[in-house]
Write a protein that holds these residues in place. Sequence first.
Motif, mmCIF file in Angstrom:
data_model
loop_
_atom_site.group_PDB
_atom_site.id
_atom_site.type_symbol
_atom_site.label_atom_id
_atom_site.label_comp_id
_atom_site.label_asym_id
_atom_site.label_seq_id
_atom_site.Cartn_x
_atom_site.Cartn_y
_atom_site.Cartn_z
ATOM 1 N N LEU A 103 0.800 -1.230 0.000
ATOM 2 C CA LEU A 103 0.000 0.000 0.000
ATOM 3 C C LEU A 103 0.838 1.288 0.000
ATOM 4 O O LEU A 103 2.058 1.255 -0.016
ATOM 5 N N SER A 104 0.111 2.411 0.078
ATOM 6 C CA SER A 104 0.745 3.697 -0.255
ATOM 7 C C SER A 104 1.779 4.196 0.750
ATOM 8 O O SER A 104 2.778 4.794 0.349
ATOM 9 N N SER A 160 -7.335 1.991 -6.889
ATOM 10 C CA SER A 160 -7.475 2.805 -5.683
ATOM 11 C C SER A 160 -7.652 4.278 -6.009
ATOM 12 O O SER A 160 -7.209 4.748 -7.065
ATOM 13 N N TYR A 174 2.731 3.774 -5.022
ATOM 14 C CA TYR A 174 1.559 2.891 -5.053
ATOM 15 C C TYR A 174 0.530 3.390 -6.080
ATOM 16 O O TYR A 174 0.005 2.610 -6.882
ATOM 17 N N GLY A 218 -1.208 1.494 4.728
ATOM 18 C CA GLY A 218 -1.933 2.426 3.874
ATOM 19 C C GLY A 218 -1.949 3.822 4.475
ATOM 20 O O GLY A 218 -1.541 4.019 5.628
ATOM 21 N N THR A 219 -2.444 4.786 3.703
ATOM 22 C CA THR A 219 -2.502 6.160 4.207
ATOM 23 C C THR A 219 -3.935 6.550 4.567
ATOM 24 O O THR A 219 -4.149 7.558 5.228
ATOM 25 N N SER A 220 -4.897 5.730 4.156
ATOM 26 C CA SER A 220 -6.270 5.952 4.622
ATOM 27 C C SER A 220 -6.505 5.209 5.937
ATOM 28 O O SER A 220 -7.631 5.172 6.437
ATOM 29 N N ASP A 221 -5.452 4.637 6.500
ATOM 30 C CA ASP A 221 -5.589 3.795 7.701
ATOM 31 C C ASP A 221 -6.090 4.558 8.930
ATOM 32 O O ASP A 221 -6.503 3.934 9.908
ATOM 33 N N TRP A 232 -5.549 13.123 -2.728
ATOM 34 C CA TRP A 232 -6.636 12.203 -3.095
ATOM 35 C C TRP A 232 -7.958 12.955 -3.116
ATOM 36 O O TRP A 232 -8.161 13.886 -2.323
#
Length: 339
Positions: free
Chosen positions: A80-81, A124, A154, A204-207, A300
């Motif tokens: 992931l990112s 994504s 990513y 991830g960065t949306s975590d 994003w």
Amino acid sequence: MRKPVVLITGASGEIGHGLITRLAADGSRPILTVDLKPLDAEQGRLVAREFIGSILDRTVLERILSEFEIDLIFHLAALLSTRGEFTPVTAHQVNVAGTLHLLEFAQNERQSHGRPVTFLYPSSIAAYGLPDLATKSRAGKVKEDDFNLPTTMYGCNKLYAEHLGRYYSRHYKQLSSETVSARVDFRCVRFPGLISAVTMPSGGTSDYAPEMIHEVAQGHPYACFVREDTRIPFMAMPDAVEALLRLAAAPAGALTRQVYNVGAFNPSAGEIRDLVLEAFPGARVTFEPDLKRQGIVDTWPADVDDSAAARDWGYSPRFDLERAFADYLIPTIRKQYQR
Ligand code: SER
């Protein structure tokens, strides 16, 4: 004829967990999985065969090719990112070379058993890159073909893998002297941040959204690594799994594109905090932005236009923000940590 089988890569990850449960309940095809990590025992019992290994290791895929007739692939393995920014070359190898191996594998399966092979690929919102916050707030619901200038390894990998899928399904070996009689049926959804009640994401960065909910539910304080006003789309994991299955089942003739946005709700980090505090009064959530990770999320989109998915294959998420918290996340998470 051998029995058609479904293959899931990255099966021990978050999406794999939900997908295996659904596919096993449906029972229409035996499930094969590939992952570096073994499945947990309960999931392991639901699959016909579990391969522990890397998708970069051709011998694993060759073994599968020689033993099974695969007609449906969910290629979920990815780095992931956030993790990808620490190891960009490894991210490229897993996300791009890994996808290339799987597409080649799918084409070989197609040629060997002669029946269609459907290839489902989760891309994504990281495939987008908005240049600044003013543009992000002006852009509103972003369409698939806009702002395709990702800033993470990513995101670049996902965008390129989408193109690889398009190439394999429409143009593979277009100059070859032998005609390629049939190609892989590549179908892709661009997922927003995903929130599961039963698993935690990693890398991830949306975590921040799932982390906030799971940490607070365990009685821990949570310092959120993005600003309170940060806004990106999210969806509940059961809707993500349902989207993959629905797109897989859609008649090819109904699909007008290969890459589809999907989304469900797009709360700010502060709005997520409010819902978490409503469910767990007295919890401690603070905002301590990590400027570098913030920089990624700021590129994003705040929302995505998923009208093409709704029109072409009936995409319609069951959970809006309120229902996701009230009917899925909070009750399931409470039960899990009370055990
Ligand atoms: N959840 C992913 C990430 O944060 C985005 O697709 O990297």
